[in-house]
Design a protein around this motif. Structure first.
Motif, PDB file in Angstrom:
ATOM      1  N   ASP A 155       0.834  -1.212   0.000  1.00 27.94           N
ATOM      2  CA  ASP A 155       0.000   0.000   0.000  1.00 27.94           C
ATOM      3  C   ASP A 155       0.874   1.270   0.000  1.00 27.94           C
ATOM      4  OD1 ASP A 155      -1.751   2.039   0.464  1.00 27.94           O
ATOM      5  OD2 ASP A 155      -2.791   1.084   2.145  1.00 27.94           O
ATOM      6  N   PRO A 156       0.807   2.049  -1.092  1.00 28.28           N
ATOM      7  CA  PRO A 156       1.678   3.245  -1.142  1.00 28.28           C
ATOM      8  C   PRO A 156       1.244   4.317  -0.147  1.00 28.28           C
ATOM      9  CG  PRO A 156       0.163   3.238  -2.988  1.00 28.28           C
ATOM     10  CD  PRO A 156      -0.047   1.946  -2.276  1.00 28.28           C
ATOM     11  N   ASN A 157      -0.020   4.272   0.263  1.00 31.34           N
ATOM     12  CA  ASN A 157      -0.496   5.300   1.202  1.00 31.34           C
ATOM     13  C   ASN A 157      -0.021   5.047   2.631  1.00 31.34           C
ATOM     14  OD1 ASN A 157      -1.930   6.653  -0.864  1.00 31.34           O
ATOM     15  ND2 ASN A 157      -3.498   5.066  -0.735  1.00 31.34           N
ATOM     16  N   LEU A 158       0.507   3.866   2.874  1.00 31.10           N
ATOM     17  CA  LEU A 158       1.017   3.564   4.224  1.00 31.10           C
ATOM     18  C   LEU A 158       2.534   3.685   4.301  1.00 31.10           C
ATOM     19  CD1 LEU A 158      -1.134   0.443   5.205  1.00 31.10           C
ATOM     20  CD2 LEU A 158      -1.402   2.770   6.024  1.00 31.10           C
ATOM     21  N   ASN A 159       3.159   3.870   3.130  1.00 34.10           N
ATOM     22  CA  ASN A 159       4.616   4.009   3.085  1.00 34.10           C
ATOM     23  C   ASN A 159       5.349   2.869   3.788  1.00 34.10           C
ATOM     24  OD1 ASN A 159       5.762   6.331   1.688  1.00 34.10           O
ATOM     25  ND2 ASN A 159       4.302   7.472   2.934  1.00 34.10           N
ATOM     26  N   GLY A 160       4.914   1.669   3.510  1.00 33.98           N
ATOM     27  CA  GLY A 160       5.546   0.483   4.098  1.00 33.98           C
ATOM     28  C   GLY A 160       7.007   0.383   3.670  1.00 33.98           C
ATOM     29  N   LYS A 161       7.803  -0.239   4.527  1.00 31.25           N
ATOM     30  CA  LYS A 161       9.246  -0.252   4.269  1.00 31.25           C
ATOM     31  C   LYS A 161       9.749  -1.572   3.711  1.00 31.25           C
ATOM     32  CE  LYS A 161       9.451   3.354   7.431  1.00 31.25           C
ATOM     33  NZ  LYS A 161       9.476   3.820   8.797  1.00 31.25           N
ATOM     34  N   HIS A 162       8.833  -2.507   3.465  1.00 31.70           N
ATOM     35  CA  HIS A 162       9.306  -3.822   3.015  1.00 31.70           C
ATOM     36  C   HIS A 162       8.726  -4.226   1.674  1.00 31.70           C
ATOM     37  CE1 HIS A 162      11.018  -3.971   6.917  1.00 31.70           C
ATOM     38  NE2 HIS A 162       9.846  -3.755   7.458  1.00 31.70           N
ATOM     39  N   PHE A 163       8.318  -3.243   0.896  1.00 34.48           N
ATOM     40  CA  PHE A 163       7.763  -3.573  -0.413  1.00 34.48           C
ATOM     41  C   PHE A 163       8.820  -4.200  -1.310  1.00 34.48           C
ATOM     42  CE2 PHE A 163       6.573  -2.280  -4.806  1.00 34.48           C
ATOM     43  CZ  PHE A 163       5.520  -3.156  -4.944  1.00 34.48           C
ATOM     44  N   TRP A 164      10.089  -3.898  -1.048  1.00 34.37           N
ATOM     45  CA  TRP A 164      11.188  -4.464  -1.835  1.00 34.37           C
ATOM     46  C   TRP A 164      11.091  -5.983  -1.932  1.00 34.37           C
ATOM     47  CZ3 TRP A 164      14.259  -7.990   0.680  1.00 34.37           C
ATOM     48  CH2 TRP A 164      14.207  -7.979   2.083  1.00 34.37           C
ATOM     49  N   LEU A 165      10.474  -6.573  -0.900  1.00 31.30           N
ATOM     50  CA  LEU A 165      10.359  -8.021  -0.835  1.00 31.30           C
ATOM     51  C   LEU A 165       9.416  -8.552  -1.915  1.00 31.30           C
ATOM     52  CD1 LEU A 165      11.477 -10.004   1.315  1.00 31.30           C
ATOM     53  CD2 LEU A 165       9.289  -9.865   2.446  1.00 31.30           C
ATOM     54  N   LEU A 166       8.433  -7.719  -2.283  1.00 31.69           N
ATOM     55  CA  LEU A 166       7.408  -8.165  -3.232  1.00 31.69           C
ATOM     56  C   LEU A 166       7.513  -7.441  -4.571  1.00 31.69           C
ATOM     57  CD1 LEU A 166       4.441  -7.871  -0.695  1.00 31.69           C
ATOM     58  CD2 LEU A 166       5.544  -9.991  -1.386  1.00 31.69           C
ATOM     59  N   ASP A 167       8.336  -6.415  -4.599  1.00 31.03           N
ATOM     60  CA  ASP A 167       8.426  -5.534  -5.767  1.00 31.03           C
ATOM     61  C   ASP A 167       8.651  -6.319  -7.071  1.00 31.03           C
ATOM     62  OD1 ASP A 167       8.563  -3.298  -7.297  1.00 31.03           O
ATOM     63  OD2 ASP A 167      10.461  -2.544  -6.484  1.00 31.03           O
ATOM     64  N   GLY A 168       7.683  -6.203  -7.990  1.00 31.73           N
ATOM     65  CA  GLY A 168       7.807  -6.838  -9.314  1.00 31.73           C
ATOM     66  C   GLY A 168       7.675  -8.348  -9.294  1.00 31.73           C
ATOM     67  N   LYS A 169       7.254  -8.906  -8.177  1.00 30.65           N
ATOM     68  CA  LYS A 169       7.220 -10.370  -8.096  1.00 30.65           C
ATOM     69  C   LYS A 169       5.826 -10.958  -8.295  1.00 30.65           C
ATOM     70  CE  LYS A 169      11.462 -10.631  -5.490  1.00 30.65           C
ATOM     71  NZ  LYS A 169      12.062 -10.461  -4.178  1.00 30.65           N
ATOM     72  N   ILE A 170       4.834 -10.445  -7.562  1.00 28.47           N
ATOM     73  CA  ILE A 170       3.480 -11.018  -7.676  1.00 28.47           C
ATOM     74  C   ILE A 170       2.761 -10.355  -8.853  1.00 28.47           C
ATOM     75  CG2 ILE A 170       1.234 -11.244  -6.519  1.00 28.47           C
ATOM     76  CD1 ILE A 170       2.769 -11.480  -3.879  1.00 28.47           C
ATOM     77  N   LYS A 171       2.098 -11.169  -9.662  1.00 26.69           N
ATOM     78  CA  LYS A 171       1.419 -10.653 -10.853  1.00 26.69           C
ATOM     79  C   LYS A 171       0.405  -9.558 -10.494  1.00 26.69           C
ATOM     80  CE  LYS A 171       1.546 -14.298 -14.286  1.00 26.69           C
ATOM     81  NZ  LYS A 171       0.836 -15.434 -14.866  1.00 26.69           N
ATOM     82  N   GLY A 172       0.520  -8.431 -11.137  1.00 28.89           N
ATOM     83  CA  GLY A 172      -0.460  -7.355 -10.995  1.00 28.89           C
ATOM     84  C   GLY A 172      -0.302  -6.517  -9.725  1.00 28.89           C
ATOM     85  N   LEU A 173       0.618  -6.892  -8.824  1.00 30.87           N
ATOM     86  CA  LEU A 173       0.731  -6.166  -7.556  1.00 30.87           C
ATOM     87  C   LEU A 173       1.285  -4.752  -7.762  1.00 30.87           C
ATOM     88  CD1 LEU A 173       0.240  -6.487  -4.505  1.00 30.87           C
ATOM     89  CD2 LEU A 173       2.625  -7.139  -4.263  1.00 30.87           C
ATOM     90  N   ASN A 174       2.272  -4.628  -8.646  1.00 29.13           N
ATOM     91  CA  ASN A 174       2.829  -3.287  -8.892  1.00 29.13           C
ATOM     92  C   ASN A 174       1.796  -2.368  -9.541  1.00 29.13           C
ATOM     93  OD1 ASN A 174       5.225  -4.819  -8.235  1.00 29.13           O
ATOM     94  ND2 ASN A 174       6.362  -3.056  -8.995  1.00 29.13           N
ATOM     95  N   ARG A 175       0.940  -2.974 -10.404  1.00 30.09           N
ATOM     96  CA  ARG A 175      -0.126  -2.168 -11.042  1.00 30.09           C
ATOM     97  C   ARG A 175      -1.119  -1.693  -9.973  1.00 30.09           C
ATOM     98  NH1 ARG A 175      -2.952  -5.650 -14.135  1.00 30.09           N
ATOM     99  NH2 ARG A 175      -0.999  -6.256 -15.122  1.00 30.09           N
ATOM    100  N   TRP A 176      -1.484  -2.613  -9.097  1.00 29.60           N
ATOM    101  CA  TRP A 176      -2.411  -2.280  -8.007  1.00 29.60           C
ATOM    102  C   TRP A 176      -1.836  -1.126  -7.176  1.00 29.60           C
ATOM    103  CZ3 TRP A 176      -1.895  -2.259  -2.676  1.00 29.60           C
ATOM    104  CH2 TRP A 176      -3.069  -2.135  -1.933  1.00 29.60           C
ATOM    105  N   ARG A 177      -0.554  -1.232  -6.885  1.00 28.65           N
ATOM    106  CA  ARG A 177       0.131  -0.195  -6.081  1.00 28.65           C
ATOM    107  C   ARG A 177       0.068   1.153  -6.800  1.00 28.65           C
ATOM    108  NH1 ARG A 177       4.407   0.476  -2.119  1.00 28.65           N
ATOM    109  NH2 ARG A 177       6.071   1.803  -2.889  1.00 28.65           N
TER     110      ARG A 177
END
Lengths: 313, 586
Positions: free
Chosen positions: B130-152
């Protein structure tokens, strides 16, 4: 000049001082201090995330808008949320100040009373062995660092003899009392040395004034002169000194709070510095500066009220 | 009159003290584990927390889909998931354990914890992104799960995050089944969902507590914290009454069976109540431990370490009291990185000369009391790819050879070499280490200037490339050498990644890219070893050491620690009989 006009004038003087302080704080944290985003995002921070966070925190705004935000928060006392803990800063300050006061207030009152009594004794017996002994003790007390008292207190009094808890704090009265006794004792030891020397000097200054000679010439006893005339006049700078210390009581004592695990404002400041939690540091700095300005004004006004010799102009 | 008043005041004061002690003793519980945290805990929000010590608390309340087996080295086993799912076309179908309940909390209807469902998994993954929460561990999922980056990206445009918006790679099949699809082959799937950031949280808690969510953890884990205050000097845990029937494993390595003989097969958590005291001062911590007020304390690398441990063993004074030392390898590497954007460091002979002039043995003795492993390259011990037998010739201490190499580099006795600045973080110990480095370099004629920075400023310098040398420590996030080797992959040069040194090497890059194409673990380990040797030979950094995890334990606790498990508090047991015996003899 009327006293009311003087008070209004004194308050008006405080405004530019306040603007100056807030501008200095702005320069320190918004201009000079480095980019806090990498610290807040951790080791996996990317340039995009850092830019996003800068935007979210309002650090990419024009400088005058950032300064306006500081001013706004200072006047509304709405400092927002801590970057590190996400808590409401005003709540953090409130709870931290309360805890600090449980330690600082009794220490301040007790140390002030002790200092006053000892300084009077010392001044009364000026030049005699008792005065010399007291001055020597004061110098020794002042020369030993706070850390030595803390370590000695924790090691000997708390650990070896088990007289006090080594560290800790319980919220609520009377549960905090056992935890503040040792820190209070150390605070008192630390502050009385310098206070006694200061008050003794003030009292001695008064001893050589013309009116004391006149009183002696009139045949008044030394005790009478000391209690009725000298103390009355010496009280003005003493009261000033006491009042000016009050704003700092809410800040607690950083070192003591840290070693004894007392969750006061001092330890909040230390955490905020360690975490680059600028909003908290800014809020506490602004608050302390504001309270200091207010108390400074009160002291000046009290001066005028207590000492008619001071010209209102 | 005054005397009477003083007497009354004294009586009142003594009564208060007595009341407090009586009150305290009345509430004392026999089986309470007293632990210490060296640092204050800023938040218990898993996506905002970045420090490892906070994750111990987060993972005692929350749980992950998978977890590392605390008794089998770096092995992953199911936690909230029923089993370890098998990959099919880059997708995994995760089946959840049934009957897992969240702790009772006012965020749920009637305050009763509800059952964990698959939508909680989806929500927790989305929350991390969630970009509105400014989470610090998105690197773990970045570009990995289908459609997640689009959702973000879509959420960035919205004022409020829409957690109901479809994500191609997150399909809820039923209440207990979720399918996660990846963009490509993802061999770190298990590690991602076993990492301490990937804990499962209920949406109700976020909606109910809003900004205060970080102080009000609501999980499925063994413990619950009723109210957490980041300013408080302690954290009080109690057993989660909704925690399912989990048992201490009976199948553990033979060498651990004796230590844990009383715990085998027992219901977890082993101790119902825990108090974590936050004591930041080392001397205070030690006094509390010696006074038997706390059951274990971490030993940091400062003077206390030297006063307690001699030749790797505890001093006899402590041993007589039954206290034991828990000493285990951590998974980190400390290094001094060169800036390859600075031309002088492209000279390999200079880098090797600097590395040879550094006395690692003395450094280890002086600053770690010999309780760390001298580094030969980047991969730390206990991580596959680390070769115990590998001795890097450039990690030896050889002043003569260093002088010779310096001359060959074109700087005889350091002549012609500009003053080199070493950027360090502020703090006495960092400064002392930097001074030691400076003295070592002076031996061969290299002048070092030390520049201290607040930690945030040091990171900023490294990030912007505004340095010559920097001193840093890298802690691995999962047991895969790739996590540390990435620091030298050229496509990860900062700001695109964490190659802070800006090092480039074709052979290294080629091997790094091969890693993800190889599924056979044995072959991958061979690649890791080769890459580690390349780094050792090319010296893109001065490899310093790998630190140890040192804990002083009271005789009555069975302590356990592993580098990637953050939920180990539940496995620590107290032997009341031994405790009583030692407390009587205190």
């Amino acid at each position: 000049m009327n006293i009311i006009v003087y008070i209004i004038k004194r308050i008006l003087y405080a405004i530019p001082v306040f603007f100056g302080v807030s501008f200095l704080i702005f320069i320190m944290f918004n201009i000079v201090a480095g980019d806090p985003t990498i610290m807040l995002l951790g080791k996996y921070a990317t340039a995009k995330q850092m830019a996003d966070l800068r935007h979210y925190l309002g650090l990419d705004k024009a400088w005058y808008l950032q300064y306006f935000d500081i001013l706004k928060s200072a006047f509304t006392f709405n400092f927002g949320h801590s970057w590190a803990t996400k808590q409401l800063i005003s709540e953090m300050i409130k709870s931290g100040a309360k805890v600090s006061l449980t330690l600082s207030l009794p220490s301040f009152i007790i140390s002030s009373i002790i200092s006053l009594i000892i300084s009077m004794i010392s001044a009364f017996y000026r030049g005699k062995w008792i005065d010399k002994f007291l001055v020597l003790i004061c110098v020794i007390m002042m020369s030993i660092s706070a850390l030595s008292y803390i370590l000695f207190g924790q090691w000997i009094l708390a650990y070896k003899f088990g007289l006090f808890p080594i560290e800790g704090y319980e919220y609520g009265f009377p549960f905090f009392i056992p935890y503040i006794i040792l820190p209070c004792i150390i605070w008192i030891i630390l502050s009385t040395g310098s206070d006694i020397r200061f008050y003794r000097t003030i009292i001695l200054d008064e001893l050589y004034q013309d009116y004391v000679r006149t009183a002696r010439a009139k045949g008044l006893s030394e005790t009478m002169i000391f209690c009725k005339h000298i103390l009355k006049n010496a009280m003005i700078p003493i009261i000033t000194n006491l009042i000016i210390q009050i704003p700092f009581l809410i800040l607690g004592f950083l070192l003591i709070e840290n070693f004894f695990g007392i969750p006061g404002l001092g330890s909040i400041i230390l955490d905020a510095i360690n975490n680059s939690d600028f909003p908290v540091i800014k809020a506490i700095t602004i608050l302390t500066a504001s309270v200091y300005i207010v108390f400074n004004a009160i002291t000046d006004i009290l001066y005028v009220i207590l000492d008619p010799r001071i010209n209102l102009k | 009159m005054l005397k009477k008043l003083s007497f009354l005041l004294l009586i009142a004061f003594l009564s208060i003290i007595t009341t407090i002690y009586l009150h305290k003793n009345k509430h004392k519980k026999p089986a309470t584990l007293n632990l210490v945290s060296l640092h204050k805990i800023k938040t218990l929000d898993p996506i905002l927390c970045i420090d490892t010590h906070s994750f111990i608390h987060i993972n005692s309340v929350y749980e992950t889909l998978f977890k590392y087996d605390p008794f089998q080295k770096n092995e992953i086993k199911p936690c909230l998931s029923k089993n370890l799912p098998i990959k099919e076309n880059n997708s995994y179908v995760i089946k959840l354990k049934k009957g897992v309940k969240f702790q009772n909390d006012e965020c749920f209807s009637e305050g009763k914890g509800r059952e964990l469902k698959s939508h909680d998994i989806k929500f927790s993954i989305l929350r991390n992104a969630d970009p509105n929460l400014n989470g610090k561990h998105f690197w773990l999922l970045d570009g990995k799960i289908k459609g997640l980056n689009r959702w973000r990206k879509n959420q960035r445009k919205k004022n409020q995050t829409d957690y109901n918006e479809e994500v191609e790679g997150l399909k809820i099949i039923d209440d207990y089944t979720i399918k996660i699809s990846f963009e490509g082959d993802n061999r770190q799937f298990y590690q991602i969902f076993a990492s301490p950031f990937s804990v499962i949280i209920p949406k109700e808690a976020q909606d109910y507590y809003k900004k205060d969510f970080g102080n009000s953890p609501v999980g499925t884990g063994p413990y619950e914290i009723k109210k957490f205050d980041p300013q408080s000097n302690k954290i009080v845990y109690s057993k989660n009454s909704n925690y399912r029937d989990e048992r201490f494993p009976t199948e553990i390595p033979e060498n651990l069976k004796l230590k844990f003989k009383n715990s085998l097969g027992k219901t977890l958590p082993l101790v119902d109540n825990i108090i974590v005291h936050i004591v930041t001062e080392t001397s205070t911590r030690l006094l509390k431990f010696k006074n038997r007020e706390v059951d274990a304390i971490n030993i940091t690398n400062d003077n206390i370490n030297f006063s307690l441990i001699k030749d790797g063993k505890l001093i006899s004074d402590l041993e007589k009291k039954g206290i034991y030392l828990y000493n285990k390898n951590e998974v980190n590497t400390s290094y001094i990185g060169f800036n390859f954007n600075n031309k002088i460091f492209n000279n390999i002979k200079l880098r090797r000369a600097i590395s040879l002039a550094f006395d690692r043995k003395k450094y280890n003795k002086l600053f770690y009391n010999d309780n760390s492993t001298t580094a030969q390259s980047m991969i730390p011990p206990s991580i596959e790819g680390y070769e115990k037998k590998y001795i890097n010739p450039y990690c030896a201490y050889d002043v003569e050879r260093a002088k010779q190499l310096l001359e060959e580099a074109g700087y005889p006795q350091g002549k012609g070499l500009p003053k080199i600045t070493l950027d360090i973080r502020s703090g006495t110990i960092y400064r002392q280490k930097a001074i030691f480095f400076k003295e070592c370099m002076r031996e061969i004629g290299i002048e070092i200037k030390i520049r201290t920075n607040p930690f945030s400023e040091l990171l900023n310098r490294i990030f912007k490339g505004n340095f010559m040398l920097f001193d840093l420590n890298w802690q691995l996030d999962f047991p895969d050498a790739e996590n540390i080797l990435q620091l030298f992959y050229s496509k990860h040069i900062t700001p695109n990644g964490f190659n802070f040194t800006r090092f480039k090497n074709e052979k290294f890059d080629e091997l790094y890219e091969k890693i993800n194409l190889i599924s056979d673990q044995e072959r991958r380990i061979i690649l890791y070893e080769e890459m580690n040797r390349i780094l050792g030979d090319l010296v893109p950094a001065i490899f310093l050491n790998h630190k140890n995890h040192l804990v002083l334990c009271q005789p009555w606790i069975s302590y356990i620690w592993t580098p990637f498990n953050f939920d180990l508090i539940q496995y620590i047991d107290i032997d009341d009989t031994i405790k009583q015996k030692f407390q009587i003899s205190k």
